[in-house]
Scaffold this motif. Sequence first.
Motif, PDB file in Angstrom:
ATOM      1  N   GLY A 190     -42.465  48.235   9.814  1.00 36.47           N
ATOM      2  CA  GLY A 190     -42.236  47.111  10.876  1.00 36.47           C
ATOM      3  C   GLY A 190     -40.763  47.452  11.304  1.00 36.47           C
ATOM      4  N   GLY A 191     -39.951  48.484  10.502  1.00 38.97           N
ATOM      5  CA  GLY A 191     -38.622  48.586  10.913  1.00 38.97           C
ATOM      6  C   GLY A 191     -37.635  47.866  10.226  1.00 38.97           C
ATOM      7  N   GLY A 192     -38.113  46.906   9.344  1.00 36.57           N
ATOM      8  CA  GLY A 192     -36.919  45.942   8.672  1.00 36.57           C
ATOM      9  C   GLY A 192     -36.362  46.831   7.548  1.00 36.57           C
ATOM     10  N   GLN A 193     -35.007  46.519   7.105  1.00 35.68           N
ATOM     11  CA  GLN A 193     -34.398  47.097   6.152  1.00 35.68           C
ATOM     12  C   GLN A 193     -34.541  46.294   4.962  1.00 35.68           C
ATOM     13  N   ARG A 194     -35.204  46.836   3.945  1.00 39.26           N
ATOM     14  CA  ARG A 194     -35.504  46.136   2.671  1.00 39.26           C
ATOM     15  C   ARG A 194     -34.316  46.178   1.642  1.00 39.26           C
ATOM     16  N   ALA A 195     -33.770  47.341   1.463  1.00 41.98           N
ATOM     17  CA  ALA A 195     -32.755  47.499   0.577  1.00 41.98           C
ATOM     18  C   ALA A 195     -31.892  48.634   0.726  1.00 41.98           C
ATOM     19  N   TYR A 197     -38.467  41.506   6.822  1.00 38.96           N
ATOM     20  CA  TYR A 197     -37.034  41.980   6.636  1.00 38.96           C
ATOM     21  C   TYR A 197     -36.123  42.123   7.901  1.00 38.96           C
ATOM     22  N   PRO A 198     -34.827  42.050   7.635  1.00 34.83           N
ATOM     23  CA  PRO A 198     -33.889  41.911   8.928  1.00 34.83           C
ATOM     24  C   PRO A 198     -34.358  43.294   9.723  1.00 34.83           C
ATOM     25  N   ASP A 199     -34.161  43.094  11.101  1.00 38.76           N
ATOM     26  CA  ASP A 199     -34.326  44.195  11.998  1.00 38.76           C
ATOM     27  C   ASP A 199     -33.145  45.489  11.542  1.00 38.76           C
ATOM     28  N   SER A 200     -33.718  46.600  11.460  1.00 39.03           N
ATOM     29  CA  SER A 200     -32.697  47.632  11.179  1.00 39.03           C
ATOM     30  C   SER A 200     -32.008  48.154  12.698  1.00 39.03           C
ATOM     31  N   ALA A 201     -32.575  47.818  13.590  1.00 43.03           N
ATOM     32  CA  ALA A 201     -32.183  48.218  14.802  1.00 43.03           C
ATOM     33  C   ALA A 201     -32.167  49.812  14.899  1.00 43.03           C
ATOM     34  N   ASN A 202     -33.068  50.420  13.992  1.00 41.24           N
ATOM     35  CA  ASN A 202     -33.549  51.742  13.897  1.00 41.24           C
ATOM     36  C   ASN A 202     -32.268  52.604  13.558  1.00 41.24           C
ATOM     37  N   THR A 203     -31.442  52.278  12.900  1.00 39.57           N
ATOM     38  CA  THR A 203     -30.295  53.034  12.301  1.00 39.57           C
ATOM     39  C   THR A 203     -29.529  52.181  11.257  1.00 39.57           C
ATOM     40  N   TYR A 204     -28.935  53.282  10.486  1.00 40.31           N
ATOM     41  CA  TYR A 204     -28.060  52.875   9.425  1.00 40.31           C
ATOM     42  C   TYR A 204     -26.799  53.703   9.352  1.00 40.31           C
ATOM     43  N   ASP A 210     -41.328  53.574   5.078  1.00 33.06           N
ATOM     44  CA  ASP A 210     -42.646  53.321   4.847  1.00 33.06           C
ATOM     45  C   ASP A 210     -43.571  53.796   5.598  1.00 33.06           C
ATOM     46  N   SER A 211     -43.159  53.863   6.880  1.00 33.42           N
ATOM     47  CA  SER A 211     -43.793  54.522   8.237  1.00 33.42           C
ATOM     48  C   SER A 211     -42.991  55.424   8.775  1.00 33.42           C
ATOM     49  N   THR A 212     -43.480  56.706   8.877  1.00 34.19           N
ATOM     50  CA  THR A 212     -42.786  57.754   9.020  1.00 34.19           C
ATOM     51  C   THR A 212     -42.425  57.654  10.684  1.00 34.19           C
ATOM     52  N   PRO A 213     -41.161  57.783  11.004  1.00 37.92           N
ATOM     53  CA  PRO A 213     -40.852  57.751  12.748  1.00 37.92           C
ATOM     54  C   PRO A 213     -41.170  59.103  13.150  1.00 37.92           C
ATOM     55  N   GLN A 214     -41.028  59.034  14.460  1.00 36.65           N
ATOM     56  CA  GLN A 214     -41.354  60.141  15.360  1.00 36.65           C
ATOM     57  C   GLN A 214     -40.189  61.249  15.321  1.00 36.65           C
ATOM     58  N   ARG A 215     -39.116  60.722  15.217  1.00 36.51           N
ATOM     59  CA  ARG A 215     -37.806  61.614  15.463  1.00 36.51           C
ATOM     60  C   ARG A 215     -36.642  60.706  14.718  1.00 36.51           C
ATOM     61  N   PHE A 241     -20.596  57.402  10.197  1.00 34.93           N
ATOM     62  CA  PHE A 241     -21.573  58.532  10.100  1.00 34.93           C
ATOM     63  C   PHE A 241     -22.889  57.864   9.919  1.00 34.93           C
ATOM     64  N   GLY A 242     -23.787  58.149  10.586  1.00 30.12           N
ATOM     65  CA  GLY A 242     -25.061  57.437  10.640  1.00 30.12           C
ATOM     66  C   GLY A 242     -26.287  58.305  10.836  1.00 30.12           C
ATOM     67  N   ILE A 243     -27.415  57.678  10.796  1.00 30.07           N
ATOM     68  CA  ILE A 243     -28.875  58.032  10.966  1.00 30.07           C
ATOM     69  C   ILE A 243     -29.454  57.122  11.637  1.00 30.07           C
ATOM     70  N   ALA A 244     -29.944  57.596  12.882  1.00 32.81           N
ATOM     71  CA  ALA A 244     -30.991  57.015  13.811  1.00 32.81           C
ATOM     72  C   ALA A 244     -32.181  57.400  13.772  1.00 32.81           C
ATOM     73  N   TRP A 245     -33.582  56.629  14.245  1.00 36.94           N
ATOM     74  CA  TRP A 245     -34.713  57.075  14.619  1.00 36.94           C
ATOM     75  C   TRP A 245     -35.427  56.539  15.577  1.00 36.94           C
ATOM     76  N   ASP A 246     -36.310  56.950  16.145  1.00 39.02           N
ATOM     77  CA  ASP A 246     -37.202  56.475  17.126  1.00 39.02           C
ATOM     78  C   ASP A 246     -38.416  55.540  16.396  1.00 39.02           C
TER      79      ASP A 246
END
Length: 304
Positions: A144-149, A231-238, A256-261, A299-304
């Motif tokens: 679902g894209g939430g940040q667990r920890a 869990y709180p929405d990660s907005a597809n980034t950290y 937990d679920s593999t993103p596309q990119r 410095f970060g990582i984002a995903w679809d």
Amino acid sequence: MVNAVSLSAVDGTAFSQALRASIARSGLSLDRLQARLQANGIPISVTALSYWQSGKRQPERRSSLSAVRVLEDVLGLAPGELLSLLPPPKPRGASRRRPGPGTVNFPAEALQALLEKVGAPHALEQQHRLNLMSLHDCCEIADGGGQRAMTARAVFQSTADGQDRWLLVYDHGGAEAGPPRLHGLRNCRTGRVEIDTKHGLTAAELVFDRTLDRGETQLIEYTLTNGGPPYPDSANTYYREFRRPVREYLLEIRFDSTPQRCWQYTRTGPEAGEDRRDLQLDTTGGVHSVALDFGPGVFGIAWD
């Protein structure tokens, strides 16, 4: 979404060092020093004296400056010997200047107010006395894209004696998201914590299990855990925001679920553009990226 800015520990100042040395020479405990001041008509708490000599706070108000004048007399110092070590008082109210170099993603005024609450009002301005040698963040993204920890391992080297804590400020992902739980896992414990619910920010001390002298290193581990699910929405980034350079930063995202990119991104200033580089998922469905001699910047990582 938990994102962090790395600040230095609360450092000593010329005033605090001189005050601490003078108190040590006098042989007076803080309780006895407080009693001497009260006998001279100066009501002051032991806590305030402790903060002054540790550098966590500096006297600024008129009543505090009056107390310093009496302190000089009680400690046998020349008039103005301590007062001359204090910086000019900071302007207050609407005309107050932004504190030091601005951060890229954190609102400066909200950040400064939070630092004052946690007892580190000069953290953005003080000379850096803990070098961040290495940092490894591992962020867990649930279905679902939430940040667990998020679990972090950091290595510091002290450039001055008496360093015993690191100050961390993190964004929970907006005012609606509750703050995550901070736990020291290795060689540290949680100290003072202050929360700004309006801006969704938290400032917290990580207190080392020992005090570092110049040249010594310390390895700590800690974790930030969110309640859920959901869990709180990660907005597809950290991301991690660095105000000072870091020699090595390893950012790892586990899904937990593999993103596309996935892609890495960096920003080096409020007006700077964003640099991107695509990343390859590993065989476990995770991704990582490494920065060497990076900062200041984001410095970060984002995903679809």
